[in-house]
Write a protein that holds these residues in place. Structure first.
Motif, short mmCIF file in Angstrom:
data_model
loop_
_atom_site.label_atom_id
_atom_site.label_comp_id
_atom_site.label_asym_id
_atom_site.label_seq_id
_atom_site.Cartn_x
_atom_site.Cartn_y
_atom_site.Cartn_z
N THR A 64 0.68 -1.17 0.30
CA THR A 64 -0.11 -0.24 -0.46
C THR A 64 0.59 1.10 -0.27
OG1 THR A 64 0.19 -0.13 2.50
CG2 THR A 64 -1.43 -0.84 0.66
N ARG A 65 1.62 1.28 0.98
CA ARG A 65 3.08 2.33 1.01
C ARG A 65 4.05 1.76 1.50
NH1 ARG A 65 -0.15 3.70 5.70
NH2 ARG A 65 2.59 4.76 6.57
N LEU A 66 4.80 2.52 0.78
CA LEU A 66 6.91 2.45 0.44
C LEU A 66 7.33 1.88 2.17
CD1 LEU A 66 9.10 2.11 -1.66
CD2 LEU A 66 9.52 4.46 -1.12
N ASP A 67 6.30 2.89 2.33
CA ASP A 67 7.20 2.93 4.01
C ASP A 67 6.66 1.26 4.91
OD1 ASP A 67 4.79 3.01 5.38
OD2 ASP A 67 4.74 4.60 6.51
N ARG A 68 5.95 0.65 4.52
CA ARG A 68 5.66 -0.69 4.50
C ARG A 68 6.06 -1.40 4.49
NH1 ARG A 68 3.42 0.23 9.21
NH2 ARG A 68 4.25 1.84 8.70
N LEU A 69 7.06 -1.45 3.58
CA LEU A 69 7.99 -2.67 2.84
C LEU A 69 9.31 -2.48 3.51
CD1 LEU A 69 8.42 -4.18 0.47
CD2 LEU A 69 8.85 -2.40 -0.82
N ALA A 70 10.05 -0.85 3.45
CA ALA A 70 11.03 -0.63 3.11
C ALA A 70 11.36 0.73 4.66
CB ALA A 70 11.85 0.32 2.14
N ARG A 71 12.68 -0.09 5.33
CA ARG A 71 13.23 1.03 6.43
C ARG A 71 14.57 2.28 5.94
NH1 ARG A 71 16.43 -4.38 8.00
NH2 ARG A 71 14.27 -4.92 8.83
N SER A 72 14.50 1.67 4.99
CA SER A 72 16.03 3.05 4.16
C SER A 72 15.64 2.44 2.41
CB SER A 72 17.03 2.54 5.39
OG SER A 72 17.87 1.74 4.55
N THR A 73 16.91 3.76 2.24
CA THR A 73 16.44 3.98 0.93
C THR A 73 17.56 2.72 0.45
OG1 THR A 73 16.64 6.32 1.05
CG2 THR A 73 17.61 4.99 -1.26
N THR A 74 18.82 2.23 1.30
CA THR A 74 19.48 0.93 0.91
C THR A 74 18.88 -0.27 0.84
OG1 THR A 74 21.25 2.55 1.97
CG2 THR A 74 21.39 -0.13 1.88
N ASP A 75 17.60 -0.73 2.30
CA ASP A 75 16.92 -1.30 1.93
C ASP A 75 15.80 -1.63 0.81
OD1 ASP A 75 15.68 -3.82 2.95
OD2 ASP A 75 14.27 -2.81 4.25
N LEU A 76 15.39 -0.48 0.64
CA LEU A 76 14.40 -0.32 -0.57
C LEU A 76 14.82 -0.76 -1.82
CD1 LEU A 76 11.71 0.54 -1.91
CD2 LEU A 76 12.62 2.27 -2.25
N LEU A 77 16.45 -0.56 -2.14
CA LEU A 77 17.19 -0.37 -2.96
C LEU A 77 17.13 -2.07 -3.14
CD1 LEU A 77 19.04 2.67 -3.82
CD2 LEU A 77 16.94 1.82 -5.52
N GLY A 78 17.55 -2.63 -2.36
CA GLY A 78 17.96 -3.73 -2.46
C GLY A 78 16.82 -4.98 -2.52
N ILE A 79 15.79 -4.70 -1.90
CA ILE A 79 14.34 -5.13 -2.32
C ILE A 79 14.28 -5.29 -4.26
CG2 ILE A 79 12.19 -5.89 -1.80
CD1 ILE A 79 13.12 -4.69 0.64
N VAL A 80 14.47 -4.09 -4.62
CA VAL A 80 14.11 -4.13 -6.06
C VAL A 80 15.01 -4.79 -6.66
CG1 VAL A 80 14.20 -2.55 -7.25
CG2 VAL A 80 12.82 -1.40 -5.33
N ALA A 81 16.04 -4.84 -6.05
CA ALA A 81 17.21 -5.21 -7.13
C ALA A 81 16.93 -6.88 -6.85
CB ALA A 81 18.40 -5.36 -6.61
N LEU A 82 16.45 -7.76 -5.69
CA LEU A 82 16.26 -8.79 -5.44
C LEU A 82 14.71 -9.39 -6.47
CD1 LEU A 82 16.43 -11.77 -4.43
CD2 LEU A 82 14.76 -11.06 -2.51
N LEU A 83 13.86 -8.40 -6.59
CA LEU A 83 12.34 -8.15 -7.36
C LEU A 83 13.35 -8.49 -9.10
CD1 LEU A 83 10.46 -6.15 -5.61
CD2 LEU A 83 10.27 -8.47 -5.36
#
Length: 188
Positions: A62-81
């Motif tokens: 629903t929102r970005l803050d529900r998924l990632a705790r930081s930009t680094t975390d977000l980019l890691g999740i996106v890279a994995l996906l």
């Protein structure tokens, strides 16, 4: 297949949890992974969702803050996906929606992730400065000691033969607080 991920930081956030579930189901998610855990804790359901998704799937939040705790975390999740051939879809992205299937979506996600992290860091800095000033002015008392106020009840429950985990559950306090307070009480 669309796979939804739901997260709230605490079990008390029932309305937010249910709202996320409803929104993801209405969006057409075929499977939901849901948990009530802080973003800084181990997120077992997120790990399970990331393991579950397959090429061609879309992970929906629903929102970005529900998924990632930081930009680094977000980019890691996106890279994995991306390695798995899975796209990410964020439903509430500042009034619009973003999907990483497009280059524009990936760019917006990265930019907004960085802005969100900056905003959170700035807020925490202001909060720390405000607390320091309040302490210096003698106005800061901190959080009310909720567990300590229940010490008499803890004593009674311990005398009734209940263990620390049972006492903690009955009084809605942390198990560590029960151990600590009963130990302090015994040594007093």
């Amino acid at each position: 297949m669309q796979i939804g991920y739901v997260r709230t930081s605490t079990a008390e956030q029932v309305a937010g949890f249910e709202a996320q579930e409803a929104k993801l189901l209405a969006t057409g998610c075929n499977r939901l992974f849901a948990e009530r855990v802080s973003s800084v804790a181990v997120r077992e359901e997120l790990d399970a969702a990331l393991d579950f998704v397959r090429e061609g799937d879309t992970l929906v939040v629903t929102r970005l803050d529900r998924l990632a705790r930081s930009t680094t975390d977000l980019l890691g999740i996106v890279a994995l996906l991306e390695r798995k051939g899975v796209s990410l879809r964020v439903l509430d992205f500042g009034g619009s929606e973003v999907d990483t299937k497009s280059p524009t979506g990936r760019m917006l996600l990265t930019m907004f992730g960085a802005v969100a992290e900056w905003e959170r860091t700035t807020m925490l800095e202001r909060q720390r400065a405000g607390i320091a000033k309040a302490k210096a002015d003698g106005r800061y008392r901190g959080r009310a000691p909720t567990a300590r106020a229940k010490l008499a009840q803890m004593r009674d429950l311990r005398a009734a033969g209940l263990g620390a985990s049972e006492i903690a559950a009955k009084l809605n306090v942390g198990r560590a607080s029960v151990y600590r307070l009963l130990a302090e009480d015994a040594s007093a």
